[in-house]
Design a protein around this motif. Structure first.
Motif, PDB file in Angstrom:
ATOM      1  N   UNK A 151       0.799  -1.223   0.000  1.00  0.00           N
ATOM      2  CA  UNK A 151       0.000   0.000   0.000  1.00  0.00           C
ATOM      3  C   UNK A 151       0.835   1.277   0.000  1.00  0.00           C
ATOM      4  N   UNK A 152       1.872   1.405   0.845  1.00  0.00           N
ATOM      5  CA  UNK A 152       2.661   2.640   0.787  1.00  0.00           C
ATOM      6  C   UNK A 152       3.327   2.874  -0.563  1.00  0.00           C
ATOM      7  N   UNK A 153       3.739   1.817  -1.242  1.00  0.00           N
ATOM      8  CA  UNK A 153       4.340   1.968  -2.566  1.00  0.00           C
ATOM      9  C   UNK A 153       3.292   2.491  -3.543  1.00  0.00           C
ATOM     10  N   UNK A 154       2.078   1.943  -3.478  1.00  0.00           N
ATOM     11  CA  UNK A 154       0.989   2.420  -4.338  1.00  0.00           C
ATOM     12  C   UNK A 154       0.665   3.880  -4.031  1.00  0.00           C
ATOM     13  N   UNK A 155       0.641   4.223  -2.759  1.00  0.00           N
ATOM     14  CA  UNK A 155       0.355   5.603  -2.356  1.00  0.00           C
ATOM     15  C   UNK A 155       1.432   6.556  -2.862  1.00  0.00           C
ATOM     16  N   UNK A 156       2.702   6.177  -2.747  1.00  0.00           N
ATOM     17  CA  UNK A 156       3.775   7.034  -3.246  1.00  0.00           C
ATOM     18  C   UNK A 156       3.683   7.204  -4.766  1.00  0.00           C
ATOM     19  N   UNK A 178      -9.186   3.163  -2.115  1.00  0.00           N
ATOM     20  CA  UNK A 178      -9.603   2.271  -1.033  1.00  0.00           C
ATOM     21  C   UNK A 178      -8.526   2.213   0.046  1.00  0.00           C
ATOM     22  N   UNK A 179      -8.894   2.329   1.314  1.00  0.00           N
ATOM     23  CA  UNK A 179      -7.900   2.193   2.386  1.00  0.00           C
ATOM     24  C   UNK A 179      -7.633   0.718   2.689  1.00  0.00           C
ATOM     25  N   UNK A 180      -7.291  -0.025   1.648  1.00  0.00           N
ATOM     26  CA  UNK A 180      -7.092  -1.469   1.744  1.00  0.00           C
ATOM     27  C   UNK A 180      -5.773  -1.846   1.100  1.00  0.00           C
ATOM     28  N   UNK A 215      -4.292  -5.977  -3.164  1.00  0.00           N
ATOM     29  CA  UNK A 215      -5.028  -7.153  -3.638  1.00  0.00           C
ATOM     30  C   UNK A 215      -6.511  -7.128  -3.249  1.00  0.00           C
ATOM     31  N   UNK A 216      -6.820  -6.626  -2.061  1.00  0.00           N
ATOM     32  CA  UNK A 216      -8.224  -6.535  -1.640  1.00  0.00           C
ATOM     33  C   UNK A 216      -8.964  -5.465  -2.439  1.00  0.00           C
ATOM     34  N   UNK A 217      -8.293  -4.341  -2.692  1.00  0.00           N
ATOM     35  CA  UNK A 217      -8.920  -3.290  -3.496  1.00  0.00           C
ATOM     36  C   UNK A 217      -9.216  -3.800  -4.903  1.00  0.00           C
ATOM     37  N   UNK A 218      -8.275  -4.542  -5.483  1.00  0.00           N
ATOM     38  CA  UNK A 218      -8.510  -5.090  -6.822  1.00  0.00           C
ATOM     39  C   UNK A 218      -9.658  -6.091  -6.802  1.00  0.00           C
ATOM     40  N   UNK A 219      -9.720  -6.883  -5.738  1.00  0.00           N
ATOM     41  CA  UNK A 219     -10.805  -7.864  -5.621  1.00  0.00           C
ATOM     42  C   UNK A 219     -12.160  -7.152  -5.592  1.00  0.00           C
ATOM     43  N   UNK A 220     -12.263  -6.048  -4.845  1.00  0.00           N
ATOM     44  CA  UNK A 220     -13.525  -5.298  -4.811  1.00  0.00           C
ATOM     45  C   UNK A 220     -13.866  -4.703  -6.170  1.00  0.00           C
ATOM     46  N   UNK A 221     -12.876  -4.115  -6.826  1.00  0.00           N
ATOM     47  CA  UNK A 221     -13.118  -3.508  -8.135  1.00  0.00           C
ATOM     48  C   UNK A 221     -13.494  -4.556  -9.180  1.00  0.00           C
ATOM     49  N   UNK A 222     -12.849  -5.695  -9.134  1.00  0.00           N
ATOM     50  CA  UNK A 222     -13.173  -6.775 -10.066  1.00  0.00           C
ATOM     51  C   UNK A 222     -14.561  -7.326  -9.772  1.00  0.00           C
TER      52      UNK A 222
END
Length: 147
Positions: free
Chosen positions: A65-70, A121-123, A126-133
């Motif tokens: 998550x921090x890498x995605x946020x950066x 998503x504050x997730x 992998x969980x965020x992708x699961x929700x979007x999918x």
């Protein structure tokens, strides 16, 4: 303690001894507002020789998550980013690879549409992708049930 396991690609709970700094802080709480005693469930030798002086900074044992946020903050090269406590280079490279596998990054490490949606998503990614999918496939209720 929750720690990111690179081999599994997800967070896992692991048992860790406290640091000497945390142990000293906790002992200072005993008797702060009234009489008290601090009991430690380890030997003085273990305190001196086995406990780390302080905890490992969170950024050094973190997940994707921090890498995605950066990346969402337009940080181009994470390997040259001026971290206060830099994570191991392998962690950053593995995180970038995992985000690419999830479809959040393109081949030159830029966020693509799915990645921008995942950041919302504050997730963990992998969980965020699961929700979007799940939304895309029309099975959001089922995903929320198992997620």
């Amino acid at each position: 303690m929750k720690v990111y396991n690179r081999r599994m690609g997800m967070d896992a709970l692991q048992v860790f001894p406290v640091s000497r700094a945390a142990a000293d802080q906790r002992s200072g709480r005993a008797g702060r507002t009234g009489p008290g005693t601090c009991y430690r469930l380890y030997t003085e030798s273990a305190y001196r020789n086995e406990l780390l002086p302080s905890l490992v900074p969170e950024i050094q044992k973190t997940n994707l998550f921090p890498v995605l946020l950066l990346k969402s903050l337009q940080v181009e090269n994470l390997l040259e980013f001026d971290f206060m406590d830099p994570p191991p280079e392998d962690n950053i490279l593995n995180s970038l690879y995992q985000l690419w596998v999830l479809g959040a990054l393109d081949n030159i490490e830029n966020l693509i549409d799915l990645g921008w949606k995942m950041v919302e998503f504050p997730l963990d990614p992998p969980l965020a992708k699961m929700l979007l999918t799940g939304e895309m496939l029309g099975c959001t209720n089922e995903i929320l049930t198992i997620g």
